[in-house]
Enzyme design. Structure first.
Site, PDB file in Angstrom:
ATOM      1  N   LYS A   1       0.833  -1.217   0.000  1.00 26.92           N
ATOM      2  CA  LYS A   1       0.000   0.000   0.000  1.00 26.92           C
ATOM      3  C   LYS A   1       0.863   1.262   0.000  1.00 26.92           C
ATOM      4  CE  LYS A   1      -2.920   3.169   0.788  1.00 26.92           C
ATOM      5  NZ  LYS A   1      -4.135   3.549   0.147  1.00 26.92           N
TER       6      LYS A   1
ATOM      7  N   CYS B   1      -2.974  11.183   1.817  1.00 27.93           N
ATOM      8  CA  CYS B   1      -2.379   9.872   1.550  1.00 27.93           C
ATOM      9  C   CYS B   1      -1.002  10.010   0.908  1.00 27.93           C
ATOM     10  CB  CYS B   1      -3.293   9.080   0.624  1.00 27.93           C
ATOM     11  SG  CYS B   1      -4.986   9.073   1.209  1.00 27.93           S
TER      12      CYS B   1
HETATM   13  N1  SAJ Z   1      -1.271  15.243  -8.350  1.00 27.88           N
HETATM   14  C1  SAJ Z   1      -0.379  15.954  -9.155  1.00 27.88           C
HETATM   15  N2  SAJ Z   1      -0.114  15.467 -10.402  1.00 27.88           N
HETATM   16  C2  SAJ Z   1      -0.701  14.336 -10.882  1.00 27.88           C
HETATM   17  C3  SAJ Z   1      -1.603  13.618 -10.054  1.00 27.88           C
HETATM   18  C4  SAJ Z   1      -1.862  14.106  -8.787  1.00 27.88           C
HETATM   19  O1  SAJ Z   1       0.165  16.997  -8.767  1.00 27.88           O
HETATM   20  O2  SAJ Z   1      -0.422  13.975 -12.031  1.00 27.88           O
HETATM   21  C5  SAJ Z   1      -1.562  15.749  -7.005  1.00 27.88           C
HETATM   22  C6  SAJ Z   1      -3.032  16.112  -6.801  1.00 27.88           C
HETATM   23  O3  SAJ Z   1      -3.284  17.411  -7.290  1.00 27.88           O
HETATM   24  C7  SAJ Z   1      -3.172  16.015  -5.301  1.00 27.88           C
HETATM   25  C8  SAJ Z   1      -2.226  14.868  -4.954  1.00 27.88           C
HETATM   26  O4  SAJ Z   1      -1.371  14.698  -6.066  1.00 27.88           O
HETATM   27  O5  SAJ Z   1      -2.745  17.195  -4.669  1.00 27.88           O
HETATM   28  C9  SAJ Z   1      -2.903  13.544  -4.625  1.00 27.88           C
HETATM   29  O6  SAJ Z   1      -3.989  13.311  -5.500  1.00 27.88           O
HETATM   30  P1  SAJ Z   1      -4.264  11.906  -6.219  1.00 27.88           P
HETATM   31  O7  SAJ Z   1      -5.460  12.041  -7.063  1.00 27.88           O
HETATM   32  O8  SAJ Z   1      -3.029  11.448  -6.888  1.00 27.88           O
HETATM   33  O9  SAJ Z   1      -4.477  10.894  -5.026  1.00 27.88           O
HETATM   34  P2  SAJ Z   1      -5.424  10.806  -3.694  1.00 27.88           P
HETATM   35  O10 SAJ Z   1      -4.609  11.297  -2.544  1.00 27.88           O
HETATM   36  O11 SAJ Z   1      -6.763  11.395  -3.885  1.00 27.88           O
HETATM   37  O12 SAJ Z   1      -5.617   9.207  -3.611  1.00 27.88           O
HETATM   38  C10 SAJ Z   1      -4.482   8.347  -3.585  1.00 27.88           C
HETATM   39  C11 SAJ Z   1      -4.687   7.196  -4.592  1.00 27.88           C
HETATM   40  N3  SAJ Z   1      -3.449   6.443  -4.749  1.00 27.88           N
HETATM   41  C12 SAJ Z   1      -2.926   6.149  -5.976  1.00 27.88           C
HETATM   42  O13 SAJ Z   1      -3.436   6.525  -7.008  1.00 27.88           O
HETATM   43  C13 SAJ Z   1      -1.678   5.331  -5.983  1.00 27.88           C
HETATM   44  C14 SAJ Z   1      -5.825   6.280  -4.097  1.00 27.88           C
HETATM   45  O14 SAJ Z   1      -5.957   5.146  -4.954  1.00 27.88           O
HETATM   46  C15 SAJ Z   1      -5.522   5.800  -2.665  1.00 27.88           C
HETATM   47  O15 SAJ Z   1      -6.564   4.956  -2.162  1.00 27.88           O
HETATM   48  C16 SAJ Z   1      -5.434   7.044  -1.788  1.00 27.88           C
HETATM   49  O16 SAJ Z   1      -4.328   7.832  -2.254  1.00 27.88           O
HETATM   50  C17 SAJ Z   1      -5.212   6.585  -0.350  1.00 27.88           C
HETATM   51  O17 SAJ Z   1      -6.168   6.681   0.434  1.00 27.88           O
HETATM   52  O18 SAJ Z   1      -4.126   6.109  -0.028  1.00 27.88           O
END
Ligand code: SAJ
Length: 411
Positions: free
Chosen positions: A207, A261
């Protein structure tokens, strides 16, 4: 081995526990949601969701009305317990396991022997064994064979939880193979994804690895955006072109990484193996440094405007099309700017919220402003979140505004 889970208790009714409880109940399992907050318990028992998650309200309401789901402050006896409580980290980036310990202590008195206890909370390596140890310390009359403990980390994406919880593959790490098999039976009752069995420690690290992988990839994109700024190249065009390679898949740069996360979980790996996790640590530091870099760009633009500029910040949430401000780099940028430039007028634009957090609302130089008004008034427009509503903003609407675009949609 097949087992019949007649009663399941889900401890912690947050973003993961509540959807899990609602889905289990909706699949016919008598489910008890447990939470320390009386207002959460009351709202669930009324069939109401205390936070925004598409599709959850309908399932929750149906489950409560069918008498399959009820919420309580007291952990009841059950055939299986799912622990889904927060694992925040402390100021010095160590995991705070107090909620897990408290949950274990609430479950222990209810054990009769033979129950399944599942930890879903994202946890540092070794936490599932610790949970088992707390249970057995509380219940010296039971032996390790009497309690089946497993780690089944959640992996759902906020905003898509109700779909992903039913369809995502799941990793199931048992303290013993028997515990893993029992947990598989429970998840099979509602999950159509693959159920992959392993040991608890591998499941914990898997995870953390998933979120660290994403963090490292985003850090790479953020580093590229700094390199591009220096070399006068458009980072979004660069990444799009590079991603045409069949084996390259770079994520997008932004103003930093937020949420509860991805910005937290990699630190659990660093804490467990500090000498070995140099890349993971550097990625975290790279992403954490990005808001300050954006602030530097804004401050330079204010200076170029002889210090007298109205600044529009477009988007405050931690990612697009949600209302969640927690651990948001955009919010951090707003707070820092308001603090450091008390005479600069700041127009905070966030169509997904009704009011600013109290501390910001009290600041005289910050106003929550509709998109159109900010577009026509701001001298400097900083795009921080790629909400769909901002994607339709035209070059004409931006007029003579100096644009700082951290998401590449106003280029
Ligand atoms: N972000 C970027 N660039 C990107 C993608 C995301 O800057 O290309 C930023 C987003 O703006 C945000 C942050 O990353 O600030 C996190 O957003 P996210 O959409 O990547 O993820 P979370 O935190 O909403 O959810 C993640 C997910 N993990 C993965 O995709 C590996 C989700 O599947 C998990 O269940 C969740 O973390 C968790 O609870 O751990």
């Amino acid at each position: 081995m097949t087992r019949d889970f007649k009663r399941v208790a889900v401890v912690g009714l947050g973003y993961i526990g509540l959807p899990t409880a609602a889905i289990l109940a909706d699949h016919g399992v008598r489910t008890f949601g447990v939470d320390v907050s009386q207002s959460v318990v009351n709202s669930v028992n009324r069939g109401e969701v205390p936070f925004v998650e598409p599709g959850l309200r309908e399932v929750l309401k149906r489950a409560v009305e069918a008498g399959k789901l009820s919420a309580t402050n007291e952990t009841p006896s059950a055939d299986a317990f799912i622990v889904a409580v927060p694992t925040p980290f402390t100021k010095n980036r160590k995991a705070d396991l107090t909620y897990i310990d408290a949950a274990a202590k609430s479950v222990a008195p209810k054990l009769q022997g033979g129950e399944l206890v599942i930890l879903e909370s994202t946890s540092p390596p070794g936490t599932t064994e610790r949970l088992r140890d707390v249970l057995l310390a509380e219940r010296p009359d039971l032996s390790a064979e009497d309690v089946h403990v497993a780690h089944c980390p959640e992996r759902v994406l906020p905003g898509k939880i109700m779909h992903e919880m039913l369809t995502n593959d799941r990793i199931i790490g048992g303290i013993s193979p028997k515990a893993a098999v029992a947990a598989r039976e429970l998840y099979r009752s509602f999950c159509s994804g693959e159920l992959l069995l392993t040991n608890a420690r591998t499941a914990e690290l898997a995870k953390l690895t998933e979120n660290s992988f994403r963090d490292v990839n985003i850090a790479f994109a953020n580093e590229l955006s700094l390199i591009c700024d220096k070399l006068e190249v458009d980072p979004w065009e660069l990444i799009e072109l590079a991603n045409h390679h069949p084996r390259v898949n770079i994520l997008q740069p932004g103003p930093g990484v937020g949420g509860h996360c991805i910005a937290v979980d990699p630190w659990f790996i660093v804490e467990a193996a500090p000498e070995e996790s140099r890349l993971i640590r550097t990625a975290r530091e790279t992403n954490d440094a990005k808001p300050e870099w954006v602030l530097g760009r804004i401050e330079q633009a204010i200076e170029d405007h002889d210090g007298d500029a109205t600044v529009g910040l477009f988007g405050l949430t931690f990612k697009p099309n949600i209302d969640d401000l927690r651990e948001s780099p955009a919010l951090h940028i707003l707070e820092s700017l308001a603090q450091r430039h008390p005479t600069t007028q700041i127009l905070a634009v966030e169509p997904h919220i009704e009011a600013l957090p109290a501390a910001l609302a009290a600041k005289r130089n910050v106003t929550l402003t509709p998109t159109e008004d900010a577009l026509s008034t701001a001298h400097i427009g900083v795009l921080l979140v790629d909400h769909d509503v901002f994607k339709t903003v035209t070059r004409t609407q931006l007029g003579g505004t100096k644009v700082i675009d951290t998401r590449g949609i106003w280029q």
